[in-house]
Scaffold this active site. Structure first.
Site, mmCIF file in Angstrom:
data_model
loop_
_atom_site.group_PDB
_atom_site.id
_atom_site.type_symbol
_atom_site.label_atom_id
_atom_site.label_comp_id
_atom_site.label_asym_id
_atom_site.label_seq_id
_atom_site.Cartn_x
_atom_site.Cartn_y
_atom_site.Cartn_z
ATOM 1 N N HIS A 125 -2.442 -6.106 0.335
ATOM 2 C CA HIS A 125 -3.304 -5.344 1.256
ATOM 3 C C HIS A 125 -4.383 -6.231 1.891
ATOM 4 C CE1 HIS A 125 -1.605 -1.673 -0.527
ATOM 5 N NE2 HIS A 125 -2.229 -0.970 0.404
ATOM 6 N N CYS A 158 4.212 -6.711 -3.443
ATOM 7 C CA CYS A 158 3.078 -6.139 -4.174
ATOM 8 C C CYS A 158 2.861 -6.994 -5.414
ATOM 9 C CB CYS A 158 3.401 -4.697 -4.562
ATOM 10 S SG CYS A 158 2.145 -3.916 -5.586
ATOM 11 N N ASN A 159 1.710 -7.623 -5.506
ATOM 12 C CA ASN A 159 1.403 -8.456 -6.675
ATOM 13 C C ASN A 159 1.295 -7.610 -7.945
ATOM 14 O OD1 ASN A 159 0.290 -11.377 -5.540
ATOM 15 N ND2 ASN A 159 -0.031 -9.711 -4.100
ATOM 16 N N GLU A 178 -5.850 0.470 3.778
ATOM 17 C CA GLU A 178 -5.128 1.685 4.183
ATOM 18 C C GLU A 178 -5.895 2.370 5.328
ATOM 19 O OE1 GLU A 178 -2.225 3.154 2.894
ATOM 20 O OE2 GLU A 178 -1.880 1.429 1.576
ATOM 21 N N ASP A 221 6.148 -1.824 -1.208
ATOM 22 C CA ASP A 221 4.765 -1.914 -1.709
ATOM 23 C C ASP A 221 4.315 -0.507 -2.094
ATOM 24 O OD1 ASP A 221 2.184 -3.041 -2.281
ATOM 25 O OD2 ASP A 221 1.466 -2.374 -0.327
ATOM 26 N N SER A 222 3.154 -0.443 -2.749
ATOM 27 C CA SER A 222 2.587 0.875 -3.048
ATOM 28 C C SER A 222 2.139 1.573 -1.764
ATOM 29 C CB SER A 222 1.380 0.711 -3.987
ATOM 30 O OG SER A 222 0.459 -0.192 -3.413
ATOM 31 N N CYS A 280 -3.419 -9.783 -3.464
ATOM 32 C CA CYS A 280 -2.985 -8.403 -3.228
ATOM 33 C C CYS A 280 -2.548 -8.371 -1.780
ATOM 34 C CB CYS A 280 -4.130 -7.422 -3.468
ATOM 35 S SG CYS A 280 -3.751 -5.739 -2.914
#
Ligand code: DGL
Length: 257
Positions: free
Chosen positions: A186, A73-74, A151, A9-10, A184
């Site tokens: 996250h 990660c979309n 995050e 993922d990012s 997403c």
């Protein structure tokens, strides 16, 4: 098969998919890689992102000796799955918004798509909606500030409730909306902090990805299980080691790209 399932993922969003993978495949060796030096992906240029995602995943697959790559990660999957499959010698499992189950589940016919600004308007997303939700009303809500909040939550244990509330506000405008796609990775991490002025069902892709990985792995499974490992393009970012540890990974090593 010896290599681990590599989750990419990012940032920390892919850890929400780790949870689903561990439930479905408790014995699978897992590795985690994130491109947090380039976080967030959702507001970046598509051409730059494709090249970056391929370069980072290539480096992470080589470092981990992975058997399968899960693009958790979309924003990356709706853009770069074809490029990744062409570039990598292992199976690649993507993560795309769970429009199909949400469209089947809704009672009112009105669903929300909560995702990054990139994902809500990608042609891939348009096709998902045309194929599986043409008979539904889909309210697209870009919620990029929630990426930073997820995050922050994993790094510090707190979120800015006002930012979360403002990002979700457009979901409550259509009175009939009863189902929300968390498009997403996250966002499932923030679920406990989502205010919901009326009951809605939140749908994410975690269980479907774990099912797909199970199919792709097939049998036989691992001869010897390698220990969990993690990599990041900004390995020393504050709070990242603690986030990885909370999900069973050691502090990340630097991934050079
Ligand atoms: N976790 C990513 C997703 O599923 C995106 C976060 C970002 O914007 O970098 O879309």
């Amino acid at each position: 098969m010896n290599g681990p399932v590599l989750i990419f993922d990012s940032g920390v969003g892919g850890l929400s998919v780790v949870r689903a993978l561990r439930e479905r495949l408790p014995d699978a060796p897992l590795a985690y890689a994130c491109d947090n030096a380039a976080l967030p992906y959702g507001t970046k240029d598509d051409g730059w992102l494709v090249a970056r995602i391929v370069a980072v995943c290539r480096a992470a697959v080589a470092a981990s000796d992975a058997a399968v790559l899960v693009v958790a990660c979309n924003t990356a999957s709706t853009l770069a799955l074809d490029a990744l499959r062409a570039a990598l010698p292992i199976p690649v499992v993507g993560t795309v918004p769970a429009i199909k189950p949400a469209a089947a589940f809704t009672a009112s016919g009105v669903i929300g798509l909560l995702a990054t600004s990139a994902t809500v308007c990608r042609p891939y997303t348009d096709r998902l909606i045309a194929d599986f939700a043409a008979h539904r009303t889909v309210v697209r809500v870009a919620a990029d500030p929630l990426v930073a909040q997820a995050e922050r939550l994993l790094a510090t244990g707190s979120v800015d409730e006002a930012v979360v509330e403002a990002a979700l506000a457009p979901l409550w405008e259509p009175p009939a909306l009863d189902t929300v796609v968390l498009g997403c990775t996250h966002f499932p991490l923030l679920r406990a902090h989502f205010p919901a002025p009326r009951p809605v069902t939140w749908v994410d892709s975690g269980a479907a990805i774990a099912r797909r990985v199970d199919q792709v792995l097939g049998a036989p499974r691992w001869a010897a299980t390698p220990p969990a490992a993690a990599w990041a393009t900004d390995a020393h970012r504050a709070g990242l080691a603690a986030a990885c540890q909370a999900f069973g990974f050691p502090p990340p090593r630097l991934l050079a790209v």
